[in-house]
Motif scaffolding. Structure first.
Motif, PDB file in Angstrom:
ATOM      1  N   SER A 186     -12.544   3.432   3.028  1.00 12.75           N
ATOM      2  CA  SER A 186     -11.661   2.683   2.138  1.00 12.75           C
ATOM      3  C   SER A 186     -11.843   1.185   2.351  1.00 12.75           C
ATOM      4  N   PRO A 187     -12.074   0.423   1.287  1.00 10.38           N
ATOM      5  CA  PRO A 187     -12.206  -1.031   1.448  1.00 10.38           C
ATOM      6  C   PRO A 187     -10.936  -1.624   2.049  1.00 10.38           C
ATOM      7  N   LYS A 188     -11.102  -2.645   2.840  1.00 10.76           N
ATOM      8  CA  LYS A 188      -9.946  -3.314   3.426  1.00 10.76           C
ATOM      9  C   LYS A 188      -9.172  -4.053   2.345  1.00 10.76           C
ATOM     10  N   ASN A 189      -7.859  -3.919   2.407  1.00  8.29           N
ATOM     11  CA  ASN A 189      -7.032  -4.638   1.447  1.00  8.29           C
ATOM     12  C   ASN A 189      -7.099  -6.138   1.706  1.00  8.29           C
ATOM     13  N   THR A 190      -7.224  -6.892   0.645  1.00  5.74           N
ATOM     14  CA  THR A 190      -7.223  -8.346   0.757  1.00  5.74           C
ATOM     15  C   THR A 190      -6.044  -8.916  -0.029  1.00  5.74           C
ATOM     16  N   SER A 191      -6.102  -8.801  -1.335  1.00  2.00           N
ATOM     17  CA  SER A 191      -5.064  -9.384  -2.172  1.00  2.00           C
ATOM     18  C   SER A 191      -5.063  -8.695  -3.524  1.00  2.00           C
ATOM     19  N   MET A 192      -3.921  -8.688  -4.175  1.00  3.80           N
ATOM     20  CA  MET A 192      -3.848  -8.175  -5.542  1.00  3.80           C
ATOM     21  C   MET A 192      -4.488  -9.138  -6.536  1.00  3.80           C
TER      22      MET A 192
ATOM     23  N   PRO B 100      -4.063   2.436  -1.221  1.00  2.00           N
ATOM     24  CA  PRO B 100      -2.874   3.063  -0.623  1.00  2.00           C
ATOM     25  C   PRO B 100      -2.969   3.195   0.887  1.00  2.00           C
ATOM     26  N   SER B 101      -1.810   3.246   1.512  1.00  2.00           N
ATOM     27  CA  SER B 101      -1.743   3.273   2.973  1.00  2.00           C
ATOM     28  C   SER B 101      -2.418   4.508   3.552  1.00  2.00           C
ATOM     29  N   GLY B 102      -2.289   5.654   2.880  1.00  2.00           N
ATOM     30  CA  GLY B 102      -2.922   6.867   3.384  1.00  2.00           C
ATOM     31  C   GLY B 102      -4.429   6.738   3.454  1.00  2.00           C
TER      32      GLY B 102
ATOM     33  N   PRO C 286       0.815  -1.228   0.000  1.00  2.00           N
ATOM     34  CA  PRO C 286       0.000   0.000   0.000  1.00  2.00           C
ATOM     35  C   PRO C 286       0.843   1.270   0.000  1.00  2.00           C
ATOM     36  N   ASP C 287       2.007   1.237   0.638  1.00  2.00           N
ATOM     37  CA  ASP C 287       2.886   2.409   0.622  1.00  2.00           C
ATOM     38  C   ASP C 287       3.385   2.715  -0.788  1.00  2.00           C
ATOM     39  N   ASP C 288       3.613   1.678  -1.579  1.00  2.00           N
ATOM     40  CA  ASP C 288       4.184   1.868  -2.911  1.00  2.00           C
ATOM     41  C   ASP C 288       3.270   2.657  -3.839  1.00  2.00           C
ATOM     42  N   VAL C 289       1.961   2.587  -3.609  1.00  2.00           N
ATOM     43  CA  VAL C 289       1.019   3.256  -4.511  1.00  2.00           C
ATOM     44  C   VAL C 289       0.436   4.523  -3.897  1.00  2.00           C
ATOM     45  N   ASP C 290       0.937   4.908  -2.728  1.00  2.00           N
ATOM     46  CA  ASP C 290       0.361   6.046  -2.014  1.00  2.00           C
ATOM     47  C   ASP C 290       0.549   7.359  -2.773  1.00  2.00           C
ATOM     48  N   ASN C 291       1.746   7.596  -3.302  1.00  2.00           N
ATOM     49  CA  ASN C 291       1.997   8.839  -4.025  1.00  2.00           C
ATOM     50  C   ASN C 291       1.165   8.937  -5.292  1.00  2.00           C
ATOM     51  N   MET C 292       1.044   7.829  -6.017  1.00  2.00           N
ATOM     52  CA  MET C 292       0.266   7.859  -7.250  1.00  2.00           C
ATOM     53  C   MET C 292      -1.177   8.256  -6.960  1.00  2.00           C
ATOM     54  N   TRP C 293      -1.715   7.750  -5.857  1.00  2.00           N
ATOM     55  CA  TRP C 293      -3.105   8.044  -5.484  1.00  2.00           C
ATOM     56  C   TRP C 293      -3.239   9.459  -4.923  1.00  2.00           C
ATOM     57  N   THR C 294      -2.446   9.765  -3.897  1.00  2.00           N
ATOM     58  CA  THR C 294      -2.656  10.987  -3.128  1.00  2.00           C
ATOM     59  C   THR C 294      -2.173  12.231  -3.860  1.00  2.00           C
ATOM     60  N   ALA C 295      -0.966  12.189  -4.390  1.00  2.00           N
ATOM     61  CA  ALA C 295      -0.414  13.365  -5.061  1.00  2.00           C
ATOM     62  C   ALA C 295      -0.670  13.353  -6.558  1.00  2.00           C
ATOM     63  N   GLY C 296      -0.837  12.163  -7.132  1.00  2.00           N
ATOM     64  CA  GLY C 296      -1.019  12.083  -8.569  1.00  2.00           C
ATOM     65  C   GLY C 296      -2.457  12.219  -9.019  1.00  2.00           C
TER      66      GLY C 296
END
Length: 451
Positions: free
Chosen positions: A436-442, A426-428, A95-105
């Motif tokens: 936000s839906p709970k993360n389960t799996s990719m 994303p983690s944020g 979730p941290d890896d996609v945080d910037n794409m979601w929040t800032a992008g």
């Protein structure tokens, strides 16, 4: 390494900066977004012409940046060579890896928030064509967002402090909103709006040519109908109705980069220059090499680096193209209830030819992979589309819909030998939005991803 501190720029100057340069790069994880501390949509009385350049340029950075990198690694058009890219190659994306794409992008101070501000401003100022362009860009980017994650905020999003925890609309609801956005845009773009203020040099996609925006809107509508073909086969027919009004031969919706200084260089060039932890090896290069495909010479530099077509300082980021539209046509004719293999083969051959002309300006190779009504298959169409849409996020959507090409998970895959079907939230969002839906799996399938 930050290249520029936005804290020193006045709030008025920020709009000019974003309008002319787009997003700023740094060497950190979210380097295309780092340093953007102010949201131009929150500036006092923004006007559409000040917001449009930044929206388009930022879209190019996102489509050619994080979205392209994750998808290219998943779809084996690139290979992780070091650091986080190795993990992403093995489908271990946190979730941290996609945080910037979601929040800032995309959200926060990102593209869609500014697009919403532009639409609202244009409506208030009765600048109907700017509002229509904003709706096309919103459809383009909320479409990408829902295709990556599934259910995402939309109807309650972009309200700033008034709603910090927007609900998540279902993907089905998002697709209905996309269709409404494009329908309204098509109506507005096809008529005079009575305003003296019209897009021009501030329009970094089409230089104020509203007929091209209209064709882009129809092309997008065809693409999104295609995505829903397994939900209801009549969507293939709906897509086919849009195609005659879509892109003309040779047309693309491409974000251009000047390449003259680091902030204006294309995203893939910046990433390779600053990070260099992705190698341009893997399935696509092996298959193109085995087929003696001449596009390999512009996709690759021959030494595990990205070739000149998309890897130079001023390479464009292609959001959508005429050749993609013809591949859509080919698939729809093959998959619709009243199948038409002849029309499918004709569209497929035209798509391959158009892509060869766009990428290497030589269509000779098209004869090598040409098909007829007697031998055209879905594998033919999707295999060539996978090659044609090199580094475009759409290839992941295509693979999830069709299973083509037949990719095998790499050794050490985090998903037990399977390939990913969606991103984790994303983690944020997980921390700050109780909706936000709970993360389960990719491996979670989005709504249109019907087995």
């Amino acid at each position: 390494m930050k290249l520029l501190s936005i804290n020193r720029i006045t709030r008025t100057g920020l709009i000019l900066l974003i309008g002319t340069m787009g997003l700023i790069a740094s060497c950190k994880k979210g380097y295309f977004y780092e340093g953007i501390n102010d949201d131009p949509s929150q500036l006092k009385n923004p006007v559409p012409s000040s917001l449009l350049p930044g929206i388009i340029q930022s879209t190019g950075y996102l489509w050619g940046g994080d979205a392209s990198r994750f998808v290219s690694l998943f779809m084996q058009q690139t290979t992780g060579a070091a650091n986080q890219s190795v993990s992403a190659s093995r489908y271990a994306v946190s979730p941290d890896d996609v945080d910037n794409m979601w929040t800032a992008g995309l959200y926060g101070g990102g593209i869609m928030n500014n697009t919403n501000a532009m639409i609202n401003s244009a409506n208030s100022l009765k600048q109907g064509h700017y509002a229509a362009i904003g709706k096309v860009m919103m459809a383009n980017n909320i479409g990408l967002t829902t295709d990556l994650w599934g259910d995402v905020p939309y109807s309650e999003a972009f309200k700033g402090l008034a709603n910090l925890q927007p609900k998540y609309d279902t993907q089905q609801q998002i697709y209905a909103s996309i269709d409404q956005l494009l329908s309204e845009a098509i109506t507005s773009l096809g008529a005079a709006d009575g305003s003296q203020f019209q897009p021009g040099a501030d329009d970094l996609l089409f230089k104020g040519d509203l007929t091209k925006w209209l064709r882009f809107a129809h092309s997008l509508r065809a693409k999104f109908y295609l995505h829903l073909g397994k939900i209801d086969r009549s969507n293939y027919d709906k897509a086919l109705l849009e195609i005659p009004n879509g892109f003309l031969p040779g047309e693309t919706a491409s974000v251009l980069f000047a390449g003259t200084s680091l902030p204006t260089q294309t995203p893939w060039f910046q990433f390779n220059d600053q990070r260099g932890d992705i190698s341009f090896t893997g399935y696509i290069y092996d298959s193109m090499g085995a087929a003696s495909d001449p596009r390999l010479d512009v996709y690759s530099d021959g030494d595990e680096g990205l070739g000149p077509l998309y890897g130079s300082e001023a390479s464009p980021v292609v959001l959508m193209s005429y050749d993609e539209l013809r591949f859509i046509e080919a698939e729809c004719h093959l998959q619709k209830a009243a199948q038409n293999k002849g029309a499918s083969a004709t569209a497929y051959n035209a798509a391959v030819t158009a892509n060869l002309l766009r990428t290497i300006n030589d269509a000779t190779y098209a004869a090598t992979v040409a098909r007829t009504a007697g031998n055209i298959t879905l594998t033919d169409i999707m295999s060539q589309k996978y090659l044609a849409l090199f580094l475009n996020p759409e290839v992941w959507t295509d693979w999830r819909r069709t299973g083509v090409p037949a990719l095998a998970a790499p050794a050490g895959s985090a998903l037990g030998g399977a390939l990913p079907r969606s991103l984790l939230y994303p983690s944020g969002e997980q921390r700050n939005n109780s909706n936000s839906p709970k993360n389960t799996s990719m491996l979670k399938r989005v709504w249109w991803d019907v087995p």
